[in-house]
Design a protein around this motif. Sequence first.
Motif, PDB file in Angstrom:
ATOM      1  N   ASP A  32       0.738  -1.133   0.065  1.00  0.00           N
ATOM      2  CA  ASP A  32      -0.106   0.002   0.054  1.00  0.00           C
ATOM      3  C   ASP A  32       0.822   1.238   0.075  1.00  0.00           C
ATOM      4  N   CYS A  33       1.864   1.068   0.931  1.00  0.00           N
ATOM      5  CA  CYS A  33       2.533   2.380   0.859  1.00  0.00           C
ATOM      6  C   CYS A  33       3.819   2.363  -0.132  1.00  0.00           C
ATOM      7  N   HIS A  34       4.520   1.177  -0.101  1.00  0.00           N
ATOM      8  CA  HIS A  34       5.611   0.858  -0.834  1.00  0.00           C
ATOM      9  C   HIS A  34       4.918   0.485  -2.308  1.00  0.00           C
ATOM     10  N   ASP A  70       4.370  -1.516  10.033  1.00  0.00           N
ATOM     11  CA  ASP A  70       3.190  -1.528   9.055  1.00  0.00           C
ATOM     12  C   ASP A  70       2.094  -0.908   9.467  1.00  0.00           C
ATOM     13  N   ARG A  71       2.416   0.414   9.865  1.00  0.00           N
ATOM     14  CA  ARG A  71       1.177   1.423  10.212  1.00  0.00           C
ATOM     15  C   ARG A  71       1.509   2.698   9.986  1.00  0.00           C
ATOM     16  N   ARG A  72       0.333   3.790   9.777  1.00  0.00           N
ATOM     17  CA  ARG A  72       0.629   5.026   9.638  1.00  0.00           C
ATOM     18  C   ARG A  72       0.580   5.805  10.830  1.00  0.00           C
ATOM     19  N   PRO A  77      11.172   1.119  12.471  1.00  0.00           N
ATOM     20  CA  PRO A  77      11.706   0.117  11.534  1.00  0.00           C
ATOM     21  C   PRO A  77      11.107  -1.231  11.299  1.00  0.00           C
ATOM     22  N   PRO A  78      11.200  -1.667   9.900  1.00  0.00           N
ATOM     23  CA  PRO A  78      10.773  -3.014   9.678  1.00  0.00           C
ATOM     24  C   PRO A  78      11.633  -4.082  10.749  1.00  0.00           C
ATOM     25  N   ASP A  79      11.249  -5.352  10.773  1.00  0.00           N
ATOM     26  CA  ASP A  79      11.843  -6.309  11.672  1.00  0.00           C
ATOM     27  C   ASP A  79      13.295  -6.392  11.206  1.00  0.00           C
TER      28      ASP A  79
HETATM   29  C1  HEC Z   1       2.241   3.582   6.165  1.00  0.00           C
HETATM   30  C2  HEC Z   1       3.110   3.213   5.072  1.00  0.00           C
HETATM   31  C3  HEC Z   1       4.128   2.156   5.134  1.00  0.00           C
HETATM   32  C4  HEC Z   1       3.729   0.562   5.149  1.00  0.00           C
HETATM   33  C5  HEC Z   1       2.302   0.155   5.380  1.00  0.00           C
HETATM   34  C6  HEC Z   1       4.970   0.038   5.086  1.00  0.00           C
HETATM   35  N1  HEC Z   1       5.951   0.910   5.144  1.00  0.00           N
HETATM   36 FE1  HEC Z   1       7.981   0.389   4.659  1.00  0.00          FE
HETATM   37  N2  HEC Z   1       8.547   2.240   4.715  1.00  0.00           N
HETATM   38  C7  HEC Z   1       7.704   3.399   4.855  1.00  0.00           C
HETATM   39  C8  HEC Z   1       8.305   4.442   4.655  1.00  0.00           C
HETATM   40  C9  HEC Z   1       7.775   6.102   4.782  1.00  0.00           C
HETATM   41  C10 HEC Z   1       9.637   4.362   4.728  1.00  0.00           C
HETATM   42  C11 HEC Z   1      10.920   5.141   4.872  1.00  0.00           C
HETATM   43  C12 HEC Z   1      10.923   6.076   3.543  1.00  0.00           C
HETATM   44  C13 HEC Z   1      11.547   4.816   2.382  1.00  0.00           C
HETATM   45  O1  HEC Z   1      12.609   4.142   2.497  1.00  0.00           O
HETATM   46  O2  HEC Z   1      10.631   4.805   1.616  1.00  0.00           O
HETATM   47  C14 HEC Z   1       9.681   2.865   4.785  1.00  0.00           C
HETATM   48  C15 HEC Z   1      10.912   2.180   4.855  1.00  0.00           C
HETATM   49  C16 HEC Z   1      11.030   0.845   4.510  1.00  0.00           C
HETATM   50  C17 HEC Z   1      12.215   0.051   4.419  1.00  0.00           C
HETATM   51  C18 HEC Z   1      13.568   0.532   4.501  1.00  0.00           C
HETATM   52  C19 HEC Z   1      14.186   0.454   5.743  1.00  0.00           C
HETATM   53  C20 HEC Z   1      15.356   1.391   5.843  1.00  0.00           C
HETATM   54  O3  HEC Z   1      16.279   0.898   6.932  1.00  0.00           O
HETATM   55  O4  HEC Z   1      15.710   2.130   5.498  1.00  0.00           O
HETATM   56  C21 HEC Z   1      11.798  -1.255   4.275  1.00  0.00           C
HETATM   57  C22 HEC Z   1      12.764  -2.450   4.248  1.00  0.00           C
HETATM   58  C23 HEC Z   1      10.484  -1.266   4.608  1.00  0.00           C
HETATM   59  N3  HEC Z   1       9.903   0.048   4.644  1.00  0.00           N
HETATM   60  C24 HEC Z   1       9.567  -2.650   4.401  1.00  0.00           C
HETATM   61  C25 HEC Z   1       8.289  -2.499   4.816  1.00  0.00           C
HETATM   62  C26 HEC Z   1       7.733  -3.957   4.845  1.00  0.00           C
HETATM   63  C27 HEC Z   1       8.230  -5.323   4.964  1.00  0.00           C
HETATM   64  C28 HEC Z   1       6.211  -3.667   4.946  1.00  0.00           C
HETATM   65  C29 HEC Z   1       5.264  -4.279   5.333  1.00  0.00           C
HETATM   66  C30 HEC Z   1       5.396  -5.432   6.454  1.00  0.00           C
HETATM   67  C31 HEC Z   1       6.149  -2.068   4.962  1.00  0.00           C
HETATM   68  N4  HEC Z   1       7.455  -1.499   4.873  1.00  0.00           N
HETATM   69  C32 HEC Z   1       5.106  -1.459   5.314  1.00  0.00           C
HETATM   70  C33 HEC Z   1       6.233   3.170   4.867  1.00  0.00           C
HETATM   71  C34 HEC Z   1       5.420   2.117   5.060  1.00  0.00           C
END
Ligand code: HEC
Length: 292
Positions: A32-34, A70-72, A77-79
Amino acid sequence: MAANLLKTIFVIVLLMLSAGRLSAQEEAGCVDCHDADSPAHAVFNTVHGSLGGGGSAACTACHGASAAHDRRPTKNPPDVSFGPQWPSDAETRSASCQTCHDKDDQLLWTGSEHQQENLSCDSCHKAHQQKDLVLGKQESEKICLDCHTQVRAQLHLPSRHPIVEGKTACTDCHNPHGGPGHAALRQVSVNDNCFSCHADKRGPFLWEHPPAAEDCTLCHKPHGSVNEPLLTARGPALCQQCHATAFHPSQPYGSEGLPGGTANKNLLGKNCLNCHSQIHGSNHPSGARLTR
Ligand code: HEC
Ligand code: HEC
Ligand code: HEC
Ligand code: HEC
Ligand code: HEC
Ligand code: HEC
Ligand code: HEC
Ligand code: HEC
Ligand code: HEC
Ligand code: HEC
């Protein structure tokens, strides 16, 4: 504590994923975000794009369930992250890949020199590119040589294994994920490595030359050398490292052999190899001295 908890959750979710028990709804978040415009989507053009059935499940297969992320708005950080913002430590990164790749060539990663030097899988592999460059022989070499500058120099010495010429590659001899013996070689011993291409040197020989049976690198450098062919030292000096006892030709030549002096047969012979030509071993009935 917190890290342990996250790890446990990560493992549980992976288990559930592999059992196919998580509904698509609960894991819908990542893409959704990515979204399709983000560079992360390139992963769908790779073999990993269909992990867990595709979609966000592919993301969580490597990055973990990442509930807190995984929330707004995203503040956590991700796991498992490979950076750039919240990089996990090398061990966590590799462990993520190893949930699937802990067999075959990757079996000996743990304990390997690269693992101990804090490299992780993503030091060499790119997961978000359609073409993982390190899988190509020529390209992988460039990646190796970025770090191994000393080897880079050896590859351009006058005598060398034809690596820059593209006839042999680092990964023909080395397993970058770690090997069963010395120097991450694919074989248990250096000699087994050499024999894999130079089978004629394996023997068995009626008359062995002990250093050849023991370790080819007693006389040869594997990457490159100033002495042909890949020798650690030149001419008689090579032999005299070991054969320095008071016997005929194995002594260094003196000036008595020079013109005006009495030319002796050793000087005329110049190099030990002129007579002892079967330096790797002989199968001739009277080859005890490696002369035939
Ligand atoms: C609410 C929006 C949102 C959701 C949902 C989301 N992300 Fe992100 N994520 C971001 C943002 C904003 C960043 C930081 C900027 C960027 O790298 O785009 C980010 C960064 C990351 C990064 C890079 C981390 C780093 O160290 O730079 C990873 C890996 C990532 N997300 C994985 C995930 C995964 C896996 C999921 C699902 C479990 C997920 N994201 C769900 C918004 C989201
Ligand atoms: C095979 C394991 C794997 C899968 C599957 C995967 N990633 Fe990654 N991800 C990585 C690695 C490794 C990196 C470090 C950069 C690289 O190798 O290209 C990374 C980097 C990132 C980054 C930071 C760099 C960037 O491109 O912005 C984000 C964000 C990200 N991943 C999100 C995702 C999302 C979203 C998905 C699902 C669409 C996903 N990843 C699927 C392994 C994976
Ligand atoms: C959930 C399981 C899973 C995870 C986690 C995973 N992979 Fe894979 N990987 C696969 C599968 C399945 C394949 C395709 C079949 C094969 O070659 O074994 C594959 C293939 C590959 C290949 C060969 C690609 C090709 O084009 O032939 C490489 C390299 C690779 N993975 C590296 C990684 C790295 C690096 C990570 C961590 C960032 C990782 N994988 C994480 C399952 C996984
Ligand atoms: C020092 C660089 C380097 C590191 C670190 C590295 N790899 Fe590799 N990997 C390679 C190269 C080069 C190849 C292709 C040649 C080969 O098959 O050995 C490869 C091939 C692979 C393959 C597919 C080919 C096969 O048959 O095995 C997988 C899967 C893989 N690596 C997973 C991993 C995982 C998982 C890690 C971390 C535990 C990792 N790699 C760490 C360099 C590296
Ligand atoms: C990010 C840097 C880096 C990259 C990329 C890298 N290495 Fe290494 N490698 C190291 C370090 C650090 C060591 C340990 C110190 C040393 O021996 O130079 C090492 C050690 C080694 C060793 C000795 C292992 C032992 O057990 O003694 C071999 C062989 C090797 N690397 C081969 C490779 C090959 C082949 C590649 C490319 C596929 C590669 N390396 C890519 C950093 C790297
Ligand atoms: C023909 C086989 C062969 C090839 C090809 C080869 N190596 Fe090696 N390498 C060896 C052997 C054998 C050793 C162990 C040398 C020793 O113990 O004296 C070694 C040792 C090493 C070491 C440990 C440190 C050292 O110099 O002793 C590194 C690092 C290394 N190799 C990197 C590379 C890289 C990078 C490439 C590709 C550019 C490469 N090797 C190609 C056979 C090979
Ligand atoms: C992956 C295959 C491979 C392995 C393993 C290998 N070699 Fe070679 N070796 C070659 C090739 C190819 C040549 C070039 C032959 C040619 O051009 O006719 C060569 C040439 C040589 C030469 C002659 C070089 C010259 O300048 O004429 C020597 C000496 C040599 N290798 C020693 C070794 C030793 C010692 C080992 C073990 C450490 C080893 N090789 C492992 C493929 C290999
Ligand atoms: C005692 C020193 C010594 C040892 C140990 C040794 N070599 Fe050699 N090797 C030489 C010398 C000297 C030459 C050059 C012979 C010539 O010019 O006739 C040579 C030449 C070679 C060549 C290129 C010419 C040919 O005969 O094909 C290869 C390949 C080779 N050696 C492989 C090996 C392998 C494999 C081992 C380990 C089993 C090994 N060598 C162990 C001294 C040694
Ligand atoms: C790393 C040490 C080493 C090197 C270098 C070495 N040798 Fe040897 N060589 C030995 C050993 C050990 C023996 C066995 C001696 C014995 O049986 O008494 C041997 C045996 C021999 C024999 C047979 C002698 C006998 O008593 O049966 C000849 C001939 C010989 N070497 C010639 C050479 C020549 C020529 C070179 C140079 C190209 C050379 N060696 C390099 C260690 C070496
Ligand atoms: C002109 C030919 C010739 C040259 C050059 C030559 N050798 Fe010999 N070498 C022989 C012969 C023939 C024998 C056997 C003598 C015997 O059986 O009594 C021998 C015997 C040996 C032996 C066995 C000695 C023993 O204890 O039985 C060694 C070791 C040896 N040579 C080493 C060398 C070394 C090292 C060189 C170079 C410095 C060298 N040779 C140069 C012809 C030569």
